[in-house]
Write an enzyme that holds these catalytic residues in place. Sequence first.
Site, short mmCIF file in Angstrom:
data_model
loop_
_atom_site.label_atom_id
_atom_site.label_comp_id
_atom_site.label_asym_id
_atom_site.label_seq_id
_atom_site.Cartn_x
_atom_site.Cartn_y
_atom_site.Cartn_z
N ASP A 64 1.02 -1.05 -0.20
CA ASP A 64 -0.02 -0.15 -0.24
C ASP A 64 0.60 1.67 -0.14
O ASP A 64 1.35 1.68 0.88
CB ASP A 64 -0.49 0.15 1.40
CG ASP A 64 -1.60 1.31 0.71
OD1 ASP A 64 -2.90 1.18 0.33
OD2 ASP A 64 -1.57 2.12 1.75
N GLU B 15 -2.31 -1.40 -5.80
CA GLU B 15 -2.64 -0.86 -6.18
C GLU B 15 -3.04 0.12 -7.37
O GLU B 15 -1.83 0.20 -8.19
CB GLU B 15 -3.44 -0.19 -5.45
CG GLU B 15 -3.90 -0.29 -3.84
CD GLU B 15 -4.79 1.04 -2.73
OE1 GLU B 15 -5.80 1.22 -2.87
OE2 GLU B 15 -3.32 1.65 -2.13
N ASP C 32 -2.58 1.26 7.37
CA ASP C 32 -1.69 1.16 5.66
C ASP C 32 -1.68 -0.44 6.05
O ASP C 32 -1.56 -0.57 4.43
CB ASP C 32 -0.97 1.89 5.98
CG ASP C 32 -1.07 3.37 5.41
OD1 ASP C 32 -2.64 3.72 5.37
OD2 ASP C 32 0.04 4.19 5.65
#
Length: 405
Positions: A183, A267, A363
């Site tokens: 992340d 992501e 996170d």
Amino acid sequence: MLTGRRYRLKLTTAQAAQCEEFGNICRAVWNTALEQRREYRRRGAWMNYHEQAGQLADAKTEHDWLKTAPSHILQQALKDLDRACRDHGTFRVKWRGKQRWNPSLRFPMGKLIEVERLNKRWGRAKLPKLGWVQFRMTRQLGGAVRSATVSRDGRDWFVSFLVDDGATTPQRHAAPHSGVGVDRGVAAAVATSDGKLIDRDFVSPGADERYRRLQQKLSRQKRGSANRKKTLGKMRRLKRRERDRRADFCSQVAAELTDRNALVVLEDLRTRNMTRSASGTAEEPGRNVAQKSGLNRAILDKGWHKLELALRNAARYTGSEIVKVPAAYTSQTCAVCRAVDPESRESQAVFRCTQCGHTAHADVNAAKNILAAGRAVTACGDLAVRRSVKQEPQPALALVGTPRL
């Protein structure tokens, strides 16, 4: 496998002036060829590399200044322009302005380039029409030279060798069942699914203060003056150190993640779109412009896109797979019970599930969701944007589902 090696050059005054001249000629060829392509497009016609390369050869008979630079670096400039126009469109390719473009010239003929080590610290390379140039040889080349690019950054010149190091991508990772979710954030540059928070300050407080004072000094200086150029040079050197620290951080993190994991999941973030200005137009001014500009600087400072590029480069040597998954609801989903609720994200750092009470760093929780989504994607045999027809993606992958109201 092709890889790059970058070194700082130690040019003589004559060699530096010659490189500057070569760069200006390449810039003139680029701008002239771009204008020609745009004129053809306005008339509904096309112009390709081969036609422009032939016209360049004819132009040399009329303009002696084109003969000063080696022919193949001018041809390479036309090839780079051709590729840029094909990738981005003729009218999206930018001009190379004298003030905003740093001179850069590529020698594509690797057979004409000779490299020798002089001693423990220095080496030298023989480049067409430049002769022998010395450079700070901080590491071995490790392979045959395919091409060399000479460029200027501030007042320093650098040479980048494209080298074939002979390595091949492994068919199987050393730990084939390992995986990690990553992340990318603003408070911490990297949070992994195994609980690590990795971050680094790329600008020291002293350097930040010096840069601010240089900005104030620059605002009081006259455009085009010698003192203004000196101030700009000092500012560029500070920014170059910052970029070097960021690149070093991304390379180290990428090497560690790919060395330990066969699957690295990120992501799917569109950094360019996320960092667009919110200023709007005169008719429709933007809202919260100051807050958005601060967020843009924070995102760019952490080097999100540079980390992705570094991961893909490092994965070539370890056989790791880099997978990107949708970013929707990853920070609002509980990694234990899979419940989606925006209220579970209590703060930037705290995640407390409203359903099962699971508590974790926000996170790290998001990184676990990213890893789960990546494993679900690879289980479907789908590593791209398209979906596999063999198996439906699981709802958990989604982080799909509607958020709780």
